[in-house]
Enzyme design. Structure first.
Site, PDB file in Angstrom:
ATOM      1  CG  HIS A  75      -0.151   0.219   2.496  1.00  0.00           C
ATOM      2  ND1 HIS A  75       0.508  -0.801   3.119  1.00  0.00           N
ATOM      3  CD2 HIS A  75       0.092   1.334   3.226  1.00  0.00           C
ATOM      4  CE1 HIS A  75       1.119  -0.334   4.191  1.00  0.00           C
ATOM      5  NE2 HIS A  75       0.888   0.957   4.281  1.00  0.00           N
TER       6      HIS A  75
HETATM    7  C1  UD1 Z   1      -1.679   5.272   6.190  1.00  0.00           C
HETATM    8  C2  UD1 Z   1      -0.319   5.681   6.788  1.00  0.00           C
HETATM    9  C3  UD1 Z   1       0.686   4.563   6.555  1.00  0.00           C
HETATM   10  C4  UD1 Z   1       0.169   3.226   7.049  1.00  0.00           C
HETATM   11  C5  UD1 Z   1      -1.171   2.962   6.385  1.00  0.00           C
HETATM   12  C6  UD1 Z   1      -1.771   1.647   6.790  1.00  0.00           C
HETATM   13  C7  UD1 Z   1       0.162   8.075   6.724  1.00  0.00           C
HETATM   14  C8  UD1 Z   1       0.977   9.120   6.103  1.00  0.00           C
HETATM   15  N1  UD1 Z   1       0.192   6.864   6.153  1.00  0.00           N
HETATM   16  O1  UD1 Z   1      -1.514   5.174   4.784  1.00  0.00           O
HETATM   17  O2  UD1 Z   1       1.870   4.865   7.272  1.00  0.00           O
HETATM   18  O3  UD1 Z   1       1.095   2.215   6.740  1.00  0.00           O
HETATM   19  O4  UD1 Z   1      -2.067   4.029   6.740  1.00  0.00           O
HETATM   20  O5  UD1 Z   1      -2.959   1.452   6.094  1.00  0.00           O
HETATM   21  O6  UD1 Z   1      -0.494   8.326   7.712  1.00  0.00           O
HETATM   22  N2  UD1 Z   1      -8.949   4.773   2.286  1.00  0.00           N
HETATM   23  C9  UD1 Z   1     -10.185   4.157   2.238  1.00  0.00           C
HETATM   24  N3  UD1 Z   1     -10.738   3.784   3.431  1.00  0.00           N
HETATM   25  C10 UD1 Z   1     -10.136   3.993   4.627  1.00  0.00           C
HETATM   26  C11 UD1 Z   1      -8.906   4.637   4.640  1.00  0.00           C
HETATM   27  C12 UD1 Z   1      -8.304   5.016   3.478  1.00  0.00           C
HETATM   28  O7  UD1 Z   1     -10.747   3.940   1.185  1.00  0.00           O
HETATM   29  O8  UD1 Z   1     -10.707   3.616   5.664  1.00  0.00           O
HETATM   30  C13 UD1 Z   1      -8.324   5.144   1.001  1.00  0.00           C
HETATM   31  C14 UD1 Z   1      -8.656   6.560   0.589  1.00  0.00           C
HETATM   32  O9  UD1 Z   1      -8.730   6.580  -0.796  1.00  0.00           O
HETATM   33  C15 UD1 Z   1      -7.440   7.322   1.033  1.00  0.00           C
HETATM   34  C16 UD1 Z   1      -6.340   6.316   0.836  1.00  0.00           C
HETATM   35  O10 UD1 Z   1      -6.932   5.060   1.162  1.00  0.00           O
HETATM   36  O11 UD1 Z   1      -7.247   8.502   0.327  1.00  0.00           O
HETATM   37  C17 UD1 Z   1      -5.141   6.547   1.665  1.00  0.00           C
HETATM   38  O12 UD1 Z   1      -5.469   6.674   3.052  1.00  0.00           O
HETATM   39  P1  UD1 Z   1      -4.483   7.487   4.035  1.00  0.00           P
HETATM   40  O13 UD1 Z   1      -4.974   7.397   5.420  1.00  0.00           O
HETATM   41  O14 UD1 Z   1      -4.250   8.845   3.467  1.00  0.00           O
HETATM   42  O15 UD1 Z   1      -3.119   6.731   3.891  1.00  0.00           O
HETATM   43  P2  UD1 Z   1      -2.760   5.179   3.830  1.00  0.00           P
HETATM   44  O16 UD1 Z   1      -2.264   4.856   2.480  1.00  0.00           O
HETATM   45  O17 UD1 Z   1      -3.847   4.323   4.380  1.00  0.00           O
END
Ligand code: UD1
Length: 371
Positions: free
Chosen positions: A211
């Site tokens: 991811h």
């Molecule tokens: C975040 C953390 C990363 C961790 C990861 C575990 C930061 C900078 N990154 O990354 O260190 O390893 O979590 O998962 O904090 N999304 C959904 N549903 C959710 C959450 C996210 O669909 O419940 C999708 C959305 O499109 C979102 C994308 O995932 O924009 C990224 O989510 P985000 O929390 O920004 O970062 P992660 O890639 O999950």
């Protein structure tokens, strides 16, 4: 000891936080005589499989405050968390905020707390990948800088903090709370046998998680990953509980047909903790770009191939379970051969991965406040 109760706020926000806060919570509630406790969930992760399932499985209470910030750019997400968390801090004026890991929720809540002169304890302090293009590296460095208690999971973290000039008196080498959760639930995890749901046999498949933005936000790198999975499929079957970011990008880059064409690859929804760890436990080896999974496989003695250029968790390398390959096809090919014939022998995990980190943390905090 006086009769005063000290208010502690424990923060979680994203999936990898929840398995770290669960054992801390379990220990903290044993200390209700001196601590008044609050859980704040920032809402950085909000899908059921990314968040609520962990609260259910770990029997964590409904968060006392849910900030509901959701997704967005780094600046947006960090700022939203800060604005919402400031209100919580002003209402509670806690004696301590405990943050874990390295996600945006970690730095956003720490920064808010320190500006209001609230002490911070950072669990998983001191880890460094020395790669500032990773958002987590920035989050780690800054959170450590402003924290009062630095609870470190492995010896390299202590060295990093000392080299950066951190006062020694703030640093505590306590071990790894994520491993507290794994060891606490290990028998349940083993009993679940999640592999049966996917027609997989013990040690005849590989579990995959990917991811990181550096891997999955680029079409070129996702194509390289497809080649790597294709190579891995020559050894074993593949199961890939995919993060929403990854699934969305595979589709938006038009790569779904390429992944669909890989032999014996099942791409499935993100799983709850027990189901996911059950798949890991029975894997022949694991392919990942996660930080925590490098540590979990190190505790379990399962070979892990890390598709990153570096790791902030060097103990996983020196233990011999983890190999860093990036997306270099030749390195991955070598690592696959090694992982496929890895001899688990009489494996013993590193001493501090013993399931007792949270107990050490709470003892330190209790002693501090009781004084
Ligand atoms: C975040 C953390 C990363 C961790 C990861 C575990 C930061 C900078 N990154 O990354 O260190 O390893 O979590 O998962 O904090 N999304 C959904 N549903 C959710 C959450 C996210 O669909 O419940 C999708 C959305 O499109 C979102 C994308 O995932 O924009 C990224 O989510 P985000 O929390 O920004 O970062 P992660 O890639 O999950």
């Amino acid at each position: 000891m006086n009769n005063k109760k000290y208010k502690i706020v424990l923060v979680g926000g994203a999936r990898p936080n929840f398995m770290k806060i669960a054992p801390i919570w379990r220990e903290l509630i044993k200390q209700k005589d001196i601590f008044e406790l609050f859980i704040v969930h920032t809402g950085q992760h909000y899908d059921y499989e990314m968040s609520k399932v962990f609260f259910e499985q770990f029997h964590l209470p409904t968060p006392h405050y849910y900030l509901n910030v959701g997704s967005g750019s780094h600046a947006y997400q960090t700022a939203q968390i800060m604005i919402a968390f400031e209100k919580v801090i002003l209402e509670l004026m806690p004696n301590l905020v405990i943050v874990v890991g390295d996600v945006n929720s970690t730095i956003a809540t720490s920064l808010t707390a320190v500006k209001l002169n609230i002490p911070i304890a950072h669990v998983e302090a001191g880890l460094r990948s020395f790669d500032r293009t990773m958002p987590e590296e920035i989050n780690r460095i800054l959170t450590d800088r402003i924290s009062d208690f630095l609870f470190v999971s492995e010896p390299a973290g202590v060295e990093n903090l000392l080299r950066e000039g951190t006062e020694e008196s703030k640093i505590y080498l306590v071990g790894n709370t994520m491993i507290d959760t794994l060891s606490y639930h290990f028998e349940t995890i083993r009993a679940i046998q999640a592999k049966n749901l996917y027609n997989l046999e013990s040690h005849k498949y590989c579990t995959i998680t990917l991811h990181r933005p550096s891997n999955v936000d680029s079409k070129e790198n996702l194509q390289k990953i497809a080649d790597i999975l294709n190579e891995a499929s020559k050894y074993v079957k593949l199961i890939f509980p995919a993060h929403p970011r990854t699934t969305k990008n595979i589709e938006s880059f038009g790569l779904k047909h390429i992944f669909d064409s890989i032999n014996d690859l099942q791409i499935i929804q993100p799983l709850g903790y027990f189901e996911f760890m059950s798949l890991i436990v029975d894997s022949r080896f694991v392919l990942t770009d996660s930080g925590g999974i490098q540590e979990e496989t190190t505790w379990l003695g399962i070979p892990c191939i890390t598709l990153r250029e570096n790791t902030e968790r060097p103990i996983t390398i020196t233990q011999g379970t983890n190999v860093i390959t990036g997306l270099d096809f030749d390195k991955v090919r070598q690592a696959l051969k090694r992982a496929n014939s890895f001899d688990r022998g009489d494996y013993t995990p590193p001493p501090l991965l013993d399931g007792q980190a949270s107990q050490r943390i709470i003892k330190i905090l209790r002693d501090f406040f009781a004084q």
